[in-house]
Motif scaffolding. Structure first.
Motif, PDB file in Angstrom:
ATOM      1  N   UNK A  67       9.445  11.577  68.368  1.00 53.91           N
ATOM      2  CA  UNK A  67       9.330  11.445  66.915  1.00 53.91           C
ATOM      3  C   UNK A  67      10.542  12.061  66.224  1.00 53.91           C
ATOM      4  N   UNK A  68      11.086  13.143  66.795  1.00 51.53           N
ATOM      5  CA  UNK A  68      12.300  13.744  66.242  1.00 51.53           C
ATOM      6  C   UNK A  68      13.421  12.715  66.186  1.00 51.53           C
ATOM      7  N   UNK A  69      13.558  11.929  67.254  1.00 44.79           N
ATOM      8  CA  UNK A  69      14.605  10.901  67.281  1.00 44.79           C
ATOM      9  C   UNK A  69      14.353   9.858  66.206  1.00 44.79           C
ATOM     10  N   UNK A  70      13.096   9.426  66.064  1.00 41.48           N
ATOM     11  CA  UNK A  70      12.750   8.435  65.043  1.00 41.48           C
ATOM     12  C   UNK A  70      13.055   8.952  63.643  1.00 41.48           C
ATOM     13  N   UNK A  71      12.883  10.254  63.440  1.00 35.68           N
ATOM     14  CA  UNK A  71      13.080  10.874  62.127  1.00 35.68           C
ATOM     15  C   UNK A  71      14.499  11.425  61.930  1.00 35.68           C
ATOM     16  N   UNK A  72      15.349  11.266  62.921  1.00 37.98           N
ATOM     17  CA  UNK A  72      16.696  11.843  62.896  1.00 37.98           C
ATOM     18  C   UNK A  72      16.656  13.356  62.661  1.00 37.98           C
ATOM     19  N   UNK A  87      12.519  20.880  59.730  1.00 38.26           N
ATOM     20  CA  UNK A  87      11.245  20.535  60.349  1.00 38.26           C
ATOM     21  C   UNK A  87      10.201  20.168  59.303  1.00 38.26           C
ATOM     22  N   UNK A  88      10.135  20.955  58.241  1.00 32.75           N
ATOM     23  CA  UNK A  88       9.162  20.675  57.174  1.00 32.75           C
ATOM     24  C   UNK A  88       9.474  19.339  56.506  1.00 32.75           C
ATOM     25  N   UNK A  89      10.738  19.101  56.197  1.00 31.62           N
ATOM     26  CA  UNK A  89      11.107  17.830  55.554  1.00 31.62           C
ATOM     27  C   UNK A  89      10.734  16.649  56.440  1.00 31.62           C
ATOM     28  N   UNK A  90      11.099  16.702  57.714  1.00 30.05           N
ATOM     29  CA  UNK A  90      10.805  15.596  58.633  1.00 30.05           C
ATOM     30  C   UNK A  90       9.299  15.439  58.839  1.00 30.05           C
ATOM     31  N   UNK A 136       6.837  16.290  56.789  1.00 35.66           N
ATOM     32  CA  UNK A 136       6.228  15.746  55.571  1.00 35.66           C
ATOM     33  C   UNK A 136       6.547  14.261  55.448  1.00 35.66           C
ATOM     34  N   UNK A 137       7.774  13.905  55.731  1.00 32.62           N
ATOM     35  CA  UNK A 137       8.173  12.489  55.669  1.00 32.62           C
ATOM     36  C   UNK A 137       7.341  11.658  56.655  1.00 32.62           C
ATOM     37  N   UNK A 138       7.142  12.196  57.847  1.00 37.64           N
ATOM     38  CA  UNK A 138       6.337  11.505  58.859  1.00 37.64           C
ATOM     39  C   UNK A 138       4.873  11.404  58.434  1.00 37.64           C
ATOM     40  N   UNK A 139       4.315  12.519  57.957  1.00 33.57           N
ATOM     41  CA  UNK A 139       2.922  12.514  57.509  1.00 33.57           C
ATOM     42  C   UNK A 139       2.724  11.532  56.358  1.00 33.57           C
ATOM     43  N   UNK A 140       3.672  11.491  55.429  1.00 33.95           N
ATOM     44  CA  UNK A 140       3.589  10.550  54.306  1.00 33.95           C
ATOM     45  C   UNK A 140       3.610   9.102  54.814  1.00 33.95           C
TER      46      UNK A 140
END
Length: 177
Positions: free
Chosen positions: A102-107, A117-120, A122-126
């Motif tokens: 998921x880290x790769x998907x979220x860059x 970590x929080x930004x990614x 939250x972006x993923x959860x959204x």
């Protein structure tokens, strides 16, 4: 023992254990190497972050992605108990416990950096909330993966996922009060 001062709200303690193997096959370990023969064996790190700083990060990114900060705090509480250096046995890392895939998907290049970590997370959860249109299903997808939620047509029948959704929702309701 090494102390690194990063800012007024964060300090890091790190200690390294070094080793070398001598000509007789005997291993020597120390925290104070006396020669270049010693190589790092194990690094212990402890980070302490100001809860107010984490709270500000949560508020800023939650507002940006139009997500309730109380939900984000509940996820972080269950995922890592607010420990920025947390790492699960499955390789999930950081405050929001994001897996390497998921880290790769979220860059996400710096999973132990609280802001990143929080930004990614939250972006993923959204994105999961947008995809599944339900907090329960988004949380299940966050825990078990969106493929499992789709495959089972709802919360997967995994004990861990069912308990995870209940815990996050309980904390979320408490924080909203």
């Amino acid at each position: 023992m090494i102390w690194l001062f990063l800012s007024l709200s964060c300090w890091v303690w790190a200690e390294t254990i070094y080793y070398y193997c001598d000509e007789n096959g005997v291993y020597h370990f120390t925290d104070l190497p006396t020669s270049s023969k010693y190589k790092p064996f194990l690094v212990f790190r402890y980070h302490k972050y100001d809860p107010k700083k984490l709270d500000r990060l949560i508020k800023v990114y939650s507002k940006h992605y139009r997500l309730d900060p109380a939900l984000v705090k509940a996820v972080i509480k269950v995922e890592s108990n607010f420990e920025p250096e947390a790492e699960s046995s499955k390789g999930a890392q950081g405050l929001m416990q994001i897996t390497p895939i998921t880290q790769k998907e979220l860059d996400l290049d710096t999973p132990f950096d609280p802001a990143s970590n929080i930004e990614a997370g939250i972006r993923y959860l959204k994105s999961l909330l947008n995809r599944f249109s339900s907090i329960e299903l988004a949380l299940a997808a966050y825990n078990a993966g969106p493929g499992n939620v789709k495959r089972y047509g709802g919360i997967p029948p995994f004990k861990e996922t069912k308990e995870y959704v209940k815990k996050v929702l309980k904390i979320y309701q408490e924080l909203k009060r």
